[in-house]
Design an enzyme around this catalytic site. Structure first.
Site, mmCIF file in Angstrom:
data_model
loop_
_atom_site.group_PDB
_atom_site.id
_atom_site.type_symbol
_atom_site.label_atom_id
_atom_site.label_comp_id
_atom_site.label_asym_id
_atom_site.label_seq_id
_atom_site.Cartn_x
_atom_site.Cartn_y
_atom_site.Cartn_z
ATOM 1 C CG ASP A 68 -3.396 -3.533 5.006
ATOM 2 O OD1 ASP A 68 -2.444 -2.758 5.251
ATOM 3 O OD2 ASP A 68 -4.350 -3.223 4.275
ATOM 4 C CD GLU A 69 -5.706 -5.846 1.307
ATOM 5 O OE1 GLU A 69 -6.767 -6.405 0.991
ATOM 6 O OE2 GLU A 69 -5.528 -4.637 1.155
ATOM 7 C CB SER A 70 2.707 -6.855 2.273
ATOM 8 O OG SER A 70 2.497 -5.688 3.010
ATOM 9 C CG HIS A 71 -1.538 -9.615 -1.614
ATOM 10 N ND1 HIS A 71 -1.702 -10.245 -0.392
ATOM 11 C CD2 HIS A 71 -2.730 -9.030 -1.878
ATOM 12 C CE1 HIS A 71 -2.936 -10.055 0.052
ATOM 13 N NE2 HIS A 71 -3.573 -9.305 -0.820
ATOM 14 C CG HIS B 125 -2.055 -0.991 1.135
ATOM 15 N ND1 HIS B 125 -3.206 -0.800 0.419
ATOM 16 C CD2 HIS B 125 -2.178 -2.225 1.698
ATOM 17 C CE1 HIS B 125 -4.013 -1.859 0.539
ATOM 18 N NE2 HIS B 125 -3.397 -2.753 1.307
#
Ligand code: NGO
Length: 522
Positions: free
Chosen positions: A334-337, A271
Site C-alpha cells: 500500500d501507499e508506495s507513493h 512503509h
C-alpha cells in the site's frame, strides 16, 4: 352452600395462584430463542426447559486426540473460573445420558467450522465434524450461560442453560481482525488477549502488521539489525520492541489452540523506513535514514532495482514462512507513493514469485492489483474499488476491509479521544449496517473470501486503547462475517448488543458505550 362460580374462584386462589407466583419467581431464561447471541446463529429452536451445570457435571469427549483434549481442556478451564467446579474429562464410545458431551461426528453439520448444540434437561451435546466446530460451539455455549460465567472469580450462581437446539456455521471462510504492532508495539500478552477477545465472537484470522516505517517487530536471524536497530522505537518516540522467533511461535500456537490463523505482514516496498534505517544497502542512495517516530505515510521505499533488495525479501519471507503454518504471507504493497509505478509493478511481481517459492500464497493491499497476480493471490480492499475490479479480472479473491466501514481506528464521532477520521466517523450502527457483497456491484459474493477489521495504532498505546476502539464494533464485524445476511438487522442486533454489557464488563473490556445502544446494566 357455595355456588359453582364461588367454588371455581376458591379453586383458583388455592391451586393456581401459588403456581403463578412460583413461575414468576423463576429467574432462569428458559426460551433459547430469546437468548442474546453474537454472532446470531443460523438456526435456533427452543424446547422451553432448563439444563443446569453442577459440580457433578462430567465433560465427555467422543475420542481422545490432541485436538479433542485441547478443546475439552479449554472448556473445562473456562467454566472452572467462575463456577469453581472441577470437571472430570472422560472419553466415551457411545453417547452418555447426562453431562456435557463434545462429539466429533461425521454426521454433524456439513460445513467448515459448523456445529450443532443440543441442550436437554439432562445433557448438553455439542457436535461437529471438525474440532474447530466444537471450539466455535463452545463460544455459543458461553453466551447461553448467565453473564457471570465471564467473571474472573467464583460466583454464587445457578449455571443454567435454556434447552433447545442450535445449528450453526459461518457465511465467510475468512473472518478476522488486523493489529498494527509497528506504530506502537504491543506485548505478547496483549496479543494473546486480543486473540481471546476475537475468538469469543468466532473470528478465525489475526493479521499482524509486523513492519512499517516506525518499527520492525519480528526477529529475522539473517538480518539481525532489523530488530536490534529497527525495533527500538515507535510513534511518539517510545521504546518500541519486537517479538523473538520464540515469542512469535508462542503467539502462533496460542492462536492455533483457538483455531485462529496468524497472517504475518511485512509491508513493502513503501512503509519500510525501519528496515531502510537498519541497513543502508537497501536504500538507492546507500545511506540509512534516521529512525522515524511520526505518523506520515508514503515517504519510504526499498530500492527496487538493487539485487540485494530481493535477497533481503527472500530471506525475510523465507524465515517468516517457516514460522507460519497457515498458507498466507501478506506483503503490504500500500501507499508506495515514492516508488514509480514502472518500478512498483515488477517489484510486486518478483515478491509474489518469492512468496510462491516458499509455498505460500500472497496477500496484498488493493494496490497490488496493478501487478500481474497469480491465481492464488488475494487482494485486500481498503481504499480503491477500481484496484479490486482490476484484481478480480485477474482471478484474484478479495478480503473486504473498506476503511470507511471496517477500520477500527476510525473514530466513532468527533468526540472520540483516540483514532483518526480520514475515511469516516464510524458509529456502532454504521460499522454494522453494510454487506460486503453489496458495497460495489462489481464485487460479488463469489469474489469475496471474507471480512477483516484492521486496527491501526498510530494513536493507540495500551491494550485499553485497543479495546475501546475494537469494542463494540468488532462484534458487529464478527457477525457480518459469520451470520447469514437475512438475520442481520440493526434493530435486533442492537438489542442483542445491549444485552452484552454485563459480559463485557466482567470480561474487563473497556468498550465505547455508544448512545445508539440502550445498554442493559445491572
Ligand atoms: C491506511 C494506511 C496505513 C494507516 C491507516 C490509518 C492502509 C492499508 N495503509 O491503510 O498505513 O495506518 O490507513 O487509518
Amino acid at each position: 352452600m357455595y355456588s359453582v362460580a364461588e367454588k371455581l374462584k376458591q379453586y383458583l386462589i388455592i391451586f393456581l395462584f401459588p403456581i403463578l407466583i412460583f413461575s414468576c419467581a423463576k429467574p432462569e431464561p428458559t426460551d433459547l430463542t430469546k437468548v442474546s447471541m453474537i454472532p446470531v446463529p443460523v438456526s435456533v429452536s427452543a424446547t422451553g426447559s432448563t439444563h443446569t451445570i453442577t459440580n457433578e457435571t462430567v465433560i465427555y469427549i467422543s475420542e481422545s486426540n490432541d485436538e479433542t483434549k485441547n478443546v475439552s481442556a479449554y472448556l473445562s478451564n473456562f467454566l472452572h473460573t467462575a463456577t469453581g467446579f472441577d470437571f472430570i474429562i472422560e472419553v466415551v464410545d457411545t453417547e452418555p445420558a447426562a453431562g456435557i458431551y463434545l462429539a466429533l461426528i461425521p454426521e454433524s453439520v456439513d460445513k467448515a467450522e459448523g456445529y450443532e448444540l443440543e441442550v436437554t434437561e439432562d445433557i448438553i451435546k455439542l457436535s461437529a465434524r471438525q474440532p474447530e466446530g466444537l471450539f466455535r460451539g463452545i463460544q455459543t455455549l458461553r453466551q447461553l450461560l448467565p453473564a457471570k460465567i465471564e467473571a474472573q472469580s467464583v460466583q454464587d450462581q445457578q449455571w443454567t442453560v435454556a434447552t433447545g437446539k442450535i445449528v450453526d456455521y459461518p457465511e465467510y471462510e475468512y473472518r478476522g481482525s488486523m493489529l498494527d504492532v509497528s506504530r506502537h508495539f504491543f506485548s505478547k500478552e496483549d496479543v494473546k488477549r486480543y486473540i481471546d477477545l476475537i475468538a469469543a465472537y468466532k473470528m478465525n484470522r489475526l493479521h499482524l502488521h509486523l513492519a512499517d516505517d516506525q518499527g520492525w517487530r519480528i526477529e529475522i536471524k539473517s538480518w539481525p539489525n532489523l530488530t536490534a536497530h529497527g525495533g527500538k522505537t515507535e510513534v511518539g518516540g517510545g521504546d518500541g520492541g519486537f517479538y523473538t522467533q520464540e515469542d512469535y511461535k508462542e503467539i502462533v500456537q496460542y492462536a492455533a489452540e483457538r483455531y485462529i490463523m496468524i497472517i504475518p505482514e511485512i509491508d513493502m516496498p513503501g512503509h519500510t523506513n525501519a528496515a531502510l534505517s537498519s541497513y543502508p544497502e537497501l536504500n538507492c542512495s546507500g545511506e540509512a535514514p534516521e529512525l522515524y517516530t511520526g505518523t506520515e505515510v508514503g515517504f519510504s521505499t526499498l530500492c527496487t532495482d538493487k539485487e540485494i533488495t530481493y535477497q533481503f525479501v527472500d530471506d525475510v519471507i523465507g524465515e517468516l514462512a517457516v514460522l507460519t503454518p497457515g498458507p498466507y504471507i501478506h506483503i503490504g504493497g500500500d501507499e508506495s507513493h515514492v516508488t514509480p509505478m514502472e518500478d512498483y509493478i515488477p517489484f510486486i511481481n518478483r515478491v509474489q514469485e518469492i512468496v510462491l517459492s516458499h509455498n505460500k500464497r500472497m496477500i496484498g493491499w488493493d494496490e497490488v492489483a496493478n501487478a500481474e497476480l497469480d491465481s492464488s493471490s488475494i487482494i485486500q480492499y481498503w481504499s480503491e474499488a477500481d484496484n479490486i475490479i482490476m484484481g478480480l479480472s485477474q482471478g484474484a479473491k478479495v478480503i473486504m476491509s473498506p476503511a470507511y466501514k471496517a477500520y477500527l481506528d476510525m473514530q466513532y464521532d468527533s468526540a472520540t479521544r483516540l483514532g483518526q477520521n480520514w475515511a469516516a466517523y464510524i458509529e456502532v450502527d454504521e460499522g454494522y449496517q453494510w454487506d460486503p457483497a453489496e458495497l460495489n456491484e462489481q464485487i460479488k459474493r463469489a469474489n469475496i473470501i471474507g471480512v477483516e477489521a484492521p486496527l491501526w495504532t498510530e494513536t493507540m498505546e495500551t491494550i485499553d486503547d485497543l479495546e475501546y476502539m475494537m469494542f463494540p464494533r468488532i462484534m458487529g464485524y464478527a457477525e457480518i462475517g459469520w451470520s447469514p445476511k437475512v438475520l442481520r438487522k440493526w434493530d435486533t442486533y442492537k438489542a442483542r448488543l445491549a444485552a452484552q454489557a454485563e459480559r463485557l464488563k466482567l470480561m474487563q473490556v473497556d468498550y465505547y458505550a455508544s448512545k445508539k445502544v440502550q445498554w442493559v446494566t445491572e
